[in-house]
Design a protein around this motif. Sequence first.
Motif, PDB file in Angstrom:
ATOM      1  N   ASP A 199       6.038   3.434  -0.733  1.00  0.00           N
ATOM      2  CA  ASP A 199       6.519   4.779  -1.051  1.00  0.00           C
ATOM      3  C   ASP A 199       8.030   4.881  -0.869  1.00  0.00           C
ATOM      4  O   ASP A 199       8.558   4.622   0.207  1.00  0.00           O
ATOM      5  CB  ASP A 199       5.829   5.821  -0.174  1.00  0.00           C
ATOM      6  CG  ASP A 199       4.329   5.815  -0.368  1.00  0.00           C
ATOM      7  OD1 ASP A 199       3.887   6.099  -1.491  1.00  0.00           O
ATOM      8  OD2 ASP A 199       3.615   5.511   0.599  1.00  0.00           O
ATOM      9  N   GLN A 259       0.836  -1.202   0.000  1.00  0.00           N
ATOM     10  CA  GLN A 259       0.000   0.000   0.000  1.00  0.00           C
ATOM     11  C   GLN A 259       0.864   1.242   0.000  1.00  0.00           C
ATOM     12  O   GLN A 259       2.075   1.175   0.083  1.00  0.00           O
ATOM     13  CB  GLN A 259      -0.928  -0.019   1.204  1.00  0.00           C
ATOM     14  CG  GLN A 259      -0.217  -0.109   2.540  1.00  0.00           C
ATOM     15  CD  GLN A 259      -1.199  -0.275   3.677  1.00  0.00           C
ATOM     16  OE1 GLN A 259      -2.251   0.346   3.709  1.00  0.00           O
ATOM     17  NE2 GLN A 259      -0.856  -1.112   4.641  1.00  0.00           N
ATOM     18  N   ARG A 260       0.202   2.393  -0.115  1.00  0.00           N
ATOM     19  CA  ARG A 260       0.861   3.698  -0.083  1.00  0.00           C
ATOM     20  C   ARG A 260       0.287   4.512   1.069  1.00  0.00           C
ATOM     21  O   ARG A 260      -0.822   4.270   1.531  1.00  0.00           O
ATOM     22  CB  ARG A 260       0.600   4.478  -1.366  1.00  0.00           C
ATOM     23  CG  ARG A 260       1.271   3.942  -2.595  1.00  0.00           C
ATOM     24  CD  ARG A 260       0.995   4.903  -3.749  1.00  0.00           C
ATOM     25  NE  ARG A 260       1.729   4.582  -4.931  1.00  0.00           N
ATOM     26  CZ  ARG A 260       2.998   4.907  -5.159  1.00  0.00           C
ATOM     27  NH1 ARG A 260       3.678   5.563  -4.261  1.00  0.00           N
ATOM     28  NH2 ARG A 260       3.582   4.578  -6.284  1.00  0.00           N
ATOM     29  N   ASP A 261       1.041   5.515   1.482  1.00  0.00           N
ATOM     30  CA  ASP A 261       0.518   6.495   2.430  1.00  0.00           C
ATOM     31  C   ASP A 261      -0.552   7.318   1.733  1.00  0.00           C
ATOM     32  O   ASP A 261      -0.474   7.551   0.518  1.00  0.00           O
ATOM     33  CB  ASP A 261       1.640   7.434   2.913  1.00  0.00           C
ATOM     34  CG  ASP A 261       2.578   6.757   3.890  1.00  0.00           C
ATOM     35  OD1 ASP A 261       2.133   5.907   4.668  1.00  0.00           O
ATOM     36  OD2 ASP A 261       3.777   7.094   3.851  1.00  0.00           O
ATOM     37  N   ASP A 262      -1.539   7.761   2.484  1.00  0.00           N
ATOM     38  CA  ASP A 262      -2.603   8.625   1.954  1.00  0.00           C
ATOM     39  C   ASP A 262      -3.245   8.051   0.697  1.00  0.00           C
ATOM     40  O   ASP A 262      -3.382   8.729  -0.317  1.00  0.00           O
ATOM     41  CB  ASP A 262      -2.070  10.038   1.678  1.00  0.00           C
ATOM     42  CG  ASP A 262      -1.551  10.694   2.937  1.00  0.00           C
ATOM     43  OD1 ASP A 262      -2.213  10.562   3.985  1.00  0.00           O
ATOM     44  OD2 ASP A 262      -0.480  11.323   2.878  1.00  0.00           O
ATOM     45  N   CYS A 263      -3.649   6.794   0.766  1.00  0.00           N
ATOM     46  CA  CYS A 263      -4.230   6.084  -0.377  1.00  0.00           C
ATOM     47  C   CYS A 263      -5.659   5.678  -0.023  1.00  0.00           C
ATOM     48  O   CYS A 263      -5.862   4.797   0.826  1.00  0.00           O
ATOM     49  CB  CYS A 263      -3.363   4.864  -0.692  1.00  0.00           C
ATOM     50  SG  CYS A 263      -4.075   3.702  -1.867  1.00  0.00           S
ATOM     51  N   GLN A 264      -6.632   6.308  -0.659  1.00  0.00           N
ATOM     52  CA  GLN A 264      -8.043   6.016  -0.390  1.00  0.00           C
ATOM     53  C   GLN A 264      -8.376   4.558  -0.708  1.00  0.00           C
ATOM     54  O   GLN A 264      -9.090   3.901   0.041  1.00  0.00           O
ATOM     55  CB  GLN A 264      -8.945   6.959  -1.176  1.00  0.00           C
ATOM     56  CG  GLN A 264     -10.430   6.715  -0.977  1.00  0.00           C
ATOM     57  CD  GLN A 264     -10.895   6.949   0.454  1.00  0.00           C
ATOM     58  OE1 GLN A 264     -10.392   7.827   1.130  1.00  0.00           O
ATOM     59  NE2 GLN A 264     -11.848   6.159   0.902  1.00  0.00           N
ATOM     60  N   CYS A 283      -6.376   2.063  -0.617  1.00  0.00           N
ATOM     61  CA  CYS A 283      -5.746   1.232   0.418  1.00  0.00           C
ATOM     62  C   CYS A 283      -6.602   1.219   1.678  1.00  0.00           C
ATOM     63  O   CYS A 283      -6.764   0.171   2.309  1.00  0.00           O
ATOM     64  CB  CYS A 283      -4.338   1.743   0.727  1.00  0.00           C
ATOM     65  SG  CYS A 283      -3.244   1.728  -0.718  1.00  0.00           S
TER      66      CYS A 283
END
Length: 76
Positions: free
Chosen positions: A34, A6-11, A13
């Motif tokens: 990231d 996943q990524r940071d700030d990922c809706q 996710c």
Amino acid sequence: MFILYQRDDCQLCDEALALLAQARFPAFDPVFIDGHPTLEPRYGARVPVLRDAAADRELDWPFDVAALAAFGQGNR
């Protein structure tokens, strides 16, 4: 062993995490891609991706509770 890339700030996710909880999916390790030199190029456009490391298979987004249940059963 399951891994959620996943990524940071990922809706998307966040939605995947909610579905994993709803499906009562087995324990998994969250891995944030990231800035990672090999994971970001591989998964950057695909996240969230659920990986079953033991069986060397992946479940790409979008997935639902039924897909998660089938994926989780695949290594039993």
